[in-house]
Design a protein around this motif. Structure first.
Motif: not given
Lengths: 509, 326
Positions: A52, A72-73, A76, A84, A88, A101-102, A150, A154, B197, B199-201
């Motif tokens: 972040i 953040p990607k 991961f 958090h 989130k 998501l993501g 979540k 991942r 969103a 934070a989810a990349g």
């Protein structure tokens, strides 16, 4: 080998150094607790690991390899997942939709399969979630579960939990800790941020301590104890030489009895609060941020309505006892109970940034006029008095407040509330973000009020200040009064211990 | 029967520009951008298409129907894309206030349309205050031959230019993408809660840019349809009227669902022309024309009262996002 290691990581926000040369390491299959007071930089540090924020200096290693985490990607990709403090989650999505998501795994987008995998993970670690449930219908604990799943979905190997227990009941906390222990057995590395000492001792393998952005030490949980940790957390007492006079004829000006408040999330933010604020005395309120300080002051000021309890006020003019809960905020203010709340963004409550000092003075007085036109002379005089007396640095009384520096904004705010000759003055974090000189101006102002017989309530975050300024200190933890101590005889460690003490039920545990 | 068929036919024609505008605005709003510049972008789309068509028609002896369609279409997409990019740059990159930016874009777009429309009319040195691209319009209005043989059915279903069907196709695709794909899920997340969103990349800014630009281009097509098909290729200044605002009203009316935007737009189209088909004195016509807005207010009240979370606007609508905000 360390799963994650930080070396000399530094992050600054403008002038403020949030983290200074922090070193940290966590192994696989280990739970590391991070302990520190408000503003010690724990969350900032974790935000750098999870992408972040981006560190200004220092290196991060994952499994021994130096890495760059700029989003953040990236985090991961290095199998780092953060839960958090403020969840989130997208409210109108289902648990599964939030979980996937993501994710960009190149596979076909299939919510049914995702729901199946979610169920598998839940079973493995003993979670209890309904993949189809919408987040906005969930309880706080369920939302947290979704957050954890979540991250696991991942395939995270390093999990960071930012104050995960702040919103949980003791039972839910125990359940969470069992899950964490299972993950640890599974070889995952877990970093948990918490203020609660007994939680640190019960769940962690090692503890890293931060204080005011500085890294202090890392110790093995089995080789330490509560007192030692508290001492490292709060540090040695620093002498500030703030004047403190003896209270003169204190009388109970404001008595709060059995005050309870449940917020919109169903969390009990104030739990049987009892105390008295006396005239000619400064009552300090100490506590970890978000322990109910704000809600307490707002209840007294009539801005929020508590669920039960009494707030009685002894009117010095008539000697009458008035129940403040039956009054509107305006009536309470007219009685002389003044709230000068300095929230995180400073201008949020109390002052209007785009208006000048005169207009901001008028915010409190415009209702008193009888003419349809405003009489600008009295507020202008007041503004000039404040500027002169409090040495506010401004080009003039017609400068918009937002152009002033933080310290000067606070002087204006406190000055205005004091100008109304209050009988109770509540100041929350009035020195937050101020330099030394401005802070002392504010302390002197509060002392002056105290000598005038005002009952001052001072919510502070710096224990050194609380210890030198206040006559008595009320310590609040998780919405409960954990102790009221004498400011002259108490020690930093005592207050620190009370702050981190667990809420009621488990006090002895 | 013929009368009802005509009414439906006119309603769909009237509703099609609204459908383009509404679909575009829904996509945009789903990314959290409240683009009040849509009415302006529709103007720009229309005039860009007209400019392209005008130069093609005046500079070539033979009008190839395919090029007659393609050139204005590409010009329209380019024009609306550029304005949308401007909006994105201001609101996403510079984080300017979305309402102010949107209104400025609308004012700009209408003026831009009228200015160049006026210029083209000047070039023609025409006596009438409008511009006719009849040959181009003919290409846009080509309908299947069999339509006229089918009576009312033909009138209702098969007697339109291709852009009427394109609007439906785009709305259906938008609906499927939003509901059933990963991209749609991510886009909705960006509009609901950009911090989550992020934070989810998910690349929040990229989604905002792409959704807003695509949305703007779709809306621009609505302007093009209005000139080339609905008005038979005749551009007159301010001719498009308040349809852009109506499109934004539809977004609320259909609670941010592109699939509902199809019937919703036709319904608004019907309300828009209703006064032609019922017997009311001239003085009351404005009241009838007010109906779409009244209906929108009712929907707003109803959804606000019911407070069903799924029917609310995207949560972060109108707010700019900055990751390191403290």
């Amino acid at each position: 080998m360390n799963a994650l290691e930080l070396r000399n990581v530094t992050k600054r926000f403008g002038e403020v150094v949030a983290n200074n040369k922090v070193n940290l390491s966590v192994e696989a299959g280990e739970i590391l607790a991070i302990l520190g007071e408000n503003g010690s930089g724990k969350t900032t540090l974790m935000n750098m690991i999870s992408g972040i924020y981006y560190p200004d200096e220092g290196e991060i290693f994952v499994n021994g390899e130096p890495v760059t985490i700029s989003s953040p990607k990236d985090a991961f990709d290095y199998k780092i997942g953060m839960i958090h403090q403020h969840f989130k989650l997208v409210d109108v999505f289902t648990a599964t939709e939030n979980i996937v998501l993501g994710i960009d795994d190149g596979k076909h987008f299939n919510l049914k399969e995702a729901a199946k995998k979610t169920a598998e993970i839940s079973e493995k670690y003993g979670f209890d979630i309904d993949p189809k449930k919408k987040v906005y219908t969930m309880s706080v604990s369920e939302k947290q579960t979704v957050e954890i799943v979540k991250v696991l979905y991942r395939g995270a190997d390093i999990l960071i939990l930012d104050e995960p227990t702040a919103v949980l009941t003791p039972q839910e906390t125990e359940k969470l800790f069992n899950v964490l222990r299972k993950m640890k057995e599974d070889g995952k590395s877990i970093i948990i941020i918490t203020h609660k000492m007994h939680e640190v001792l019960s769940v962690s393998d090692r503890v890293a301590i931060l204080r005011r952005g500085e890294y202090i030490n890392t110790v093995k949980t089995s080789e330490t104890n509560e007192a030692e940790l508290t001492e490292m957390m709060v540090g040695k007492k620093i002498s500030l030489n703030i004047n403190r006079s003896e209270p003169v004829d204190p009388v109970d000006r404001l008595v709060v009895k059995d005050l309870n408040l449940i917020n919109s999330d169903g969390v009990k933010v104030l739990n049987d609060i009892n105390f008295a604020a006396r005239s000619g005395e400064i009552l300090g309120i100490a506590g970890i941020a978000g322990s109910g300080q704000r809600e307490l002051l707002e209840s007294i000021a009539g801005l929020i309505s508590p669920n039960s309890g009494e707030i009685s006020y002894n009117d010095p003019k008539t000697e009458e006892i008035v129940n403040l809960r039956e009054k509107t905020p305006v009536q309470i203010r007219d009685l002389g109970v003044r709230l000068s709340f300095v929230p995180e963004d400073r201008l949020g409550m109390g002052l209007v940034g785009n208006m000048d000092i005169v207009d901001n003075m008028m915010l409190r007085s415009y209702k008193k006029g009888n003419s349809i036109f405003l009489d600008r002379q009295p507020p202008k005089d007041l503004a000039e008095t404040i500027i002169e007396d409090l040495e506010v640095v401004t080009p003039g009384p017609t400068t918009p407040v937002r152009r002033l520096s933080g310290g000067n904004v606070q002087k204006v705010l406190v000055g205005r509330e004091i100008a109304a000759a209050p009988t109770v003055l509540m100041a929350a974090y009035p020195v937050r973000g101020l330099d030394i000189n401005s802070s002392y101006t504010i302390y002197n102002l509060l002392n002056e009020q105290k000598e005038n017989g005002v009952a001052v309530i001072f919510v502070g975050e710096d224990l050194d200040v609380l210890l030198e300024l206040c006559d008595r200190i009320l310590v609040i933890g998780s919405g409960r009064v954990t102790g009221i101590v004498d400011g002259r005889t108490t020690t930093k460690e005592e207050v620190g211990l009370l702050m981190t003490k667990m809420d009621g039920g488990n006090e002895n545990g | 029967m013929e009368m009802i068929a005509q009414f439906i036919y006119r309603s769909i024609l009237q509703g099609t520009p609204l459908l383009y505008g509404a679909t575009g605005e829904i996509l945009t709003e789903k990314s959290g951008n409240l683009n009040l510049g849509i009415p302006g972008i529709m103007y720009v789309g229309a005039i860009s298409g007209v400019i392209g068509g005008f130069f093609y028609q005046t500079n070539s002896d033979y009008i190839d129907p395919f090029l007659a369609v393609l050139i204005p279409l590409l010009c329209c997409l380019l024009g609306s894309l550029l304005v949308s990019l401007l909006y994105c740059f201001l609101t996403v990159t510079l984080r300017a206030n979305q309402n102010v930016t949107g209104l400025a874009i609308t004012t700009f777009g209408v003026g831009f349309g009228n200015f160049f429309g006026g210029s083209l009319i000047k070039i023609l040195d025409s006596d009438v205050p409008y511009l006719a691209l009849v040959k181009i319009a003919k290409a846009y209005k080509t309908t299947p031959d069999f339509a006229s043989d089918l009576g009312p059915i033909g009138t209702i279903f098969f007697s339109y230019g291709f852009m009427v069907y394109l609007a439906i196709i785009i709305a259906v695709i938008a609906s499927v993408v939003l509901k059933r794909t990963k991209v749609g899920l991510h886009l909705r997340a960006v509009g609901e809660n950009p911090a989550t969103a992020d934070a989810a990349g998910i690349n929040v800014n990229r989604y905002k840019y792409v959704a807003t630009c695509l949305g703007g281009m779709i809306a621009g097509l609505g302007g093009l349809f209005y000139v080339m098909d609905y008005s038979n290729g005749i551009w007159s200044n301010n001719g498009f009227g308040d349809r852009g605002w109506l499109a934004i009203a539809i977004v609320i009316f259909v609670i941010w669902k592109p699939s509902l935007a199809i019937p919703g737009s036709y319904f608004f189209g019907a309300l828009y022309i209703l006064f032609n088909y019922i017997n009311v004195p001239m003085t009351y016509i404005p009241i009838i024309q007010m109906l779409p807005y009244v209906v929108t207010i009712f929907v707003l009240v109803a959804t606000s009262v019911r407070k069903k979370r799924e029917n609310q606007p995207p949560q972060a609508l109108g707010l700019s996002y900055f990751r390191e905000e403290r």
